[in-house]
Design a protein around this motif. Structure first.
Motif, PDB file in Angstrom:
ATOM      1  N   ARG A 100      55.118 -25.963  35.604  1.00  0.00           N
ATOM      2  CA  ARG A 100      55.544 -24.613  35.998  1.00  0.00           C
ATOM      3  C   ARG A 100      54.448 -23.892  36.777  1.00  0.00           C
ATOM      4  O   ARG A 100      54.714 -23.192  37.770  1.00  0.00           O
ATOM      5  CB  ARG A 100      55.942 -23.800  34.759  1.00  0.00           C
ATOM      6  CG  ARG A 100      57.228 -24.270  34.106  1.00  0.00           C
ATOM      7  CD  ARG A 100      57.753 -23.235  33.124  1.00  0.00           C
ATOM      8  NE  ARG A 100      56.815 -22.969  32.043  1.00  0.00           N
ATOM      9  CZ  ARG A 100      56.772 -23.648  30.893  1.00  0.00           C
ATOM     10  NH1 ARG A 100      57.612 -24.666  30.683  1.00  0.00           N
ATOM     11  NH2 ARG A 100      55.902 -23.332  29.952  1.00  0.00           N
ATOM     12  N   GLU A 101      53.204 -24.084  36.348  1.00  0.00           N
ATOM     13  CA  GLU A 101      52.092 -23.451  37.053  1.00  0.00           C
ATOM     14  C   GLU A 101      51.974 -23.985  38.477  1.00  0.00           C
ATOM     15  O   GLU A 101      51.793 -23.225  39.435  1.00  0.00           O
ATOM     16  CB  GLU A 101      50.786 -23.700  36.295  1.00  0.00           C
ATOM     17  CG  GLU A 101      49.571 -23.075  36.961  1.00  0.00           C
ATOM     18  CD  GLU A 101      48.272 -23.428  36.262  1.00  0.00           C
ATOM     19  OE1 GLU A 101      47.197 -23.101  36.813  1.00  0.00           O
ATOM     20  OE2 GLU A 101      48.327 -24.047  35.170  1.00  0.00           O
ATOM     21  N   ALA A 118      54.396 -26.711  30.934  1.00  0.00           N
ATOM     22  CA  ALA A 118      53.513 -25.602  31.318  1.00  0.00           C
ATOM     23  C   ALA A 118      52.734 -25.904  32.596  1.00  0.00           C
ATOM     24  O   ALA A 118      52.666 -25.073  33.517  1.00  0.00           O
ATOM     25  CB  ALA A 118      52.559 -25.286  30.171  1.00  0.00           C
TER      26      ALA A 118
END
Length: 671
Positions: free
Chosen positions: A199-200, A196
């Motif tokens: 990906r950010e 996560a």
């Protein structure tokens, strides 16, 4: 194919991955097939064909490939590293009898004029890659006549059962599949799909001109050149472990800078002007400390007194009586024994330094007796002059800044350099004469007993995920697997000269759209916030079967040929580890239905979490290490005649595997 000596069709074995684990299996295959030839007398042994396959470099793999820069360094001294399963015997280098890395480097220095390293020096990874290539060369030259070795440079993209038995391997660039009777997966470090946070950061970099985010990987595989990271720009580095030092050197020495010791004995950095400015941080705010100056012989073995196989079995029996399960709670059943081991070495070394070897022996016997009996050691410590000496506090060493808040980056830098100086002074005392580093070296010396507590669901699920992985492993990694002292001294010079800034504890890394970059700063260091154009994750990804992006792994998962290992507790709680599920030795792969596949093996990093600390990349001279025994077990099984196979107990799909069998504690593993 029956597999007996009368066969004319060869037994075909494919080893996927030719880093240290793959080469170790190959070396033992060579030893065992040579023994077959000798036992056959004048007869003809069954023919064997071995395919050694690697996507990067056959004989070195990706991490140790021989085209990388020489500032990427090993963190084990050269005398403690070998890929041969036996020491030299006066004959030529060959499977079962060959030089350690240190002996090989010394020979090359003598014969070819290369740089000489002492037995307690650390080699560049590229030199280990050349050593691995040498080992492969001696294995190939020594293969008996009935064995054919076929190196193959290519990426295996699929592995499926063949109609008549065995497997068909799809390989990039090869139209026809390769057929093999038995396959060994030794694929090494994975490249995981982004999580996560990743990906950010990737999304932010993709839409923000002038920024770049690099996911965690080997620094040798990262784009760290000037075209990628401009001179003078700010680079944020997430993580202060071993890979941080690799990134640090690539961005300094790799840009033409030099370290020089001045007339005053102080190490200083001479910049080239092409460096970026590095701002790094981590949860602890502490760069991984230095390894102690090595004083141990290659075959040194710490004799455990408290954390022993018998002590673990006693704890398992107590757990069975309590809840019907032999699974342990690491914090309550294992850690106290490990702390006793560390304290014993610490206090005994202090006595030896102050009063000599004879007094230390007397103290050690009395101290061990008190600890075994659960008594009060205060009187004994007072008598030894240690009444005011606190035991080793692992948590405090790993988090030396506690909850302190610092007034400024300069204030934190002063505290950080003091901690680093104290650590370097402790490291200089050595791994036998230094009280702190000798006691912390216990964390390395006793890994095999810790494995017996942890491997194959040896811990309760909550203990495995919560305490062991969440609290112990970060501390253990920080305190037991550090770089050479020289690397820490170089970092100190870079910090002093302002080339590197450590942000502080609990460092925050986040996108800063309003500033057009990545925000790096510590909430506990006032004024530490910096904006970076590049953010590098300098943490090596943890193996996770379900996040591995390899086409081969994805296919094996999708087809149900592999599954992640699951720890199940007595109350029905479960933890999916992410490690590839294998049986106990010889490590048959377990499929999604719980069946063992007797002709498919997995070894090393893919099995991490099922087994612990599989990233070991060599054996040790003169010691029958687990690294060597694992490879030999697979080699022996892969050469077995065809016929019914008695599967290890784990392969039957039982709800929870039994505790692993005991192994000798006289085993040293490099790290």
């Amino acid at each position: 194919m029956s597999g007996f000596p009368s066969d004319t069709r060869p037994l075909v074995i494919a080893v996927i991955g030719s880093g240290p684990r793959g080469i170790s299996v190959l070396e033992r295959l060579a030893v065992r097939t040579a023994a077959e030839a000798e036992q056959a007398g004048g007869g003809t042994p069954r023919p064997v064909r071995v395919h050694l396959i690697d996507a990067t470099e056959v004989g070195a793999g990706r991490v140790w490939r021989t085209d990388q820069d020489d500032w990427f360094t090993m963190n084990t001294v050269v005398s403690q590293v070998t890929m041969y399963s036996g020491d030299p015997d006066g004959g030529p280098d060959r499977p079962g009898a060959g030089p350690s890395l240190g002996d090989w480097i010394a020979r090359r220095a003598r014969d070819a004029g290369e740089e000489l390293l002492g037995p307690d020096d650390y080699a560049p990874r590229v030199r280990y890659g050349h050593y691995l290539a040498h080992v492969l060369g001696t294995v190939a030259a020594a293969m008996p006549a009935h064995v054919e070795l076929l190196p193959l440079n290519g990426r295996v993209t699929s592995l499926r059962p063949a109609a008549g038995g065995g497997y068909r391997l799809g390989i990039d660039g090869h139209e026809a599949p390769l057929e093999a009777d038995r396959v060994v997966l030794a694929t090494g470090h994975p490249v995981n799909a982004p999580g996560a946070f990743e990906r950010e950061m990737l999304g932010f970099a993709a839409k923000t001109p002038g920024t770049r985010y690099l996911c965690g990987d080997s620094a040798a595989d990262m784009p760290l050149g000037e075209d990628d990271i401009p001179a003078g720009s700010v680079v944020g580095v997430k993580g202060l472990g071993l890979s941080f030092y690799d990134v640090m050197l690539a961005l300094t020495v790799g840009r033409g800078g030099e370290f020089r010791t001045g007339p005053d004995g102080v190490l200083r950095y001479r910049p080239s002007g092409r460096e970026p400015r590095i701002v790094a941080g981590s949860r602890s705010g502490l760069p991984i400390p230095a390894r102690g100056r090595n004083q141990k012989e290659p075959d040194y073995s710490h004799r455990a007194l408290f954390l022993t196989p018998d002590a673990l079995e006693h704890a398992r029996q107590a757990r069975r009586a309590l809840n019907g399960s032999g699974q342990l709670d690491f914090e309550h059943d294992v850690l106290p024994l490990l702390r006793a081991e560390i304290d014993h070495v610490y206090y005994t070394t202090l006595v030896r330094r102050a009063q000599g070897a004879a007094a230390a022996e007397v103290f050690a016997q009395a101290h061990a007796k008190v600890l075994h009996e659960g008594g009060d050691r205060r009187a004994l410590l007072m008598e030894a002059g240690l009444a005011d000496v606190e035991p080793v506090d692992l948590d405090a060493l790993a988090r030396p800044f506690g909850q302190e808040v610092f007034d400024s980056p300069e204030d934190f830098r002063t505290h950080l350099l003091k901690v680093m100086d104290e650590d370097l002074a402790a490291a200089e005392l050595g791994t036998l004469d230094g009280p702190l580093k000798s006691s912390l070296d216990v964390l390395r010396d006793i890994r095999n007993v810790v494995r017996q507590a942890v491997d194959y669901g040896g811990l309760l699920p909550a203990s495995h995920t919560g305490f062991f992985h969440g609290r112990f492993l970060p501390v253990n990694a920080l305190l037991s697997a550090g770089p050479p002292m020289a690397r820490v001294e170089q970092l100190r010079a870079l910090i002093t000269q302002g080339v590197v800034e450590v942000a502080g504890p609990d460092t925050v890394f986040e996108a800063a759209p309003e500033a057009g970059g990545f925000r790096v700063g510590s909430p506990r260091v006032n004024g530490s916030e910096r904006i970076a154009q590049t953010l590098i994750d300098a943490r090596i990804p943890t193996p996770d079967l379900l996040r591995d992006t390899s086409p081969l792994t994805r296919q094996l998962v999708d087809d149900g040929m592999v599954r992640p290992y699951v720890i199940e507790g007595p109350d029905g709680d479960r933890h999916v580890t992410g490690g590839l599920d294998v049986t106990v030795s010889p490590f048959h792969v377990v499929d999604s239905s719980g069946r063992s596949q007797p002709d498919l093996y997995a070894l090393g990093i893919p099995t991490e979490h099922t087994r612990w600390f599989t990233q070991v990349g060599s054996s040790r001279p003169g010691v029958g290490t687990l690294f060597y025994r694992d490879a030999d077990a697979i080699a022996a099984d892969a050469l077995r005649p065809a016929g019914p196979v008695v599967l290890p107990r784990q392969a039957t799909g039982e709800r929870r595997p039994a505790a692993p069998a005991r192994t000798s504690v006289r085993e040293g593993e490099p790290a």
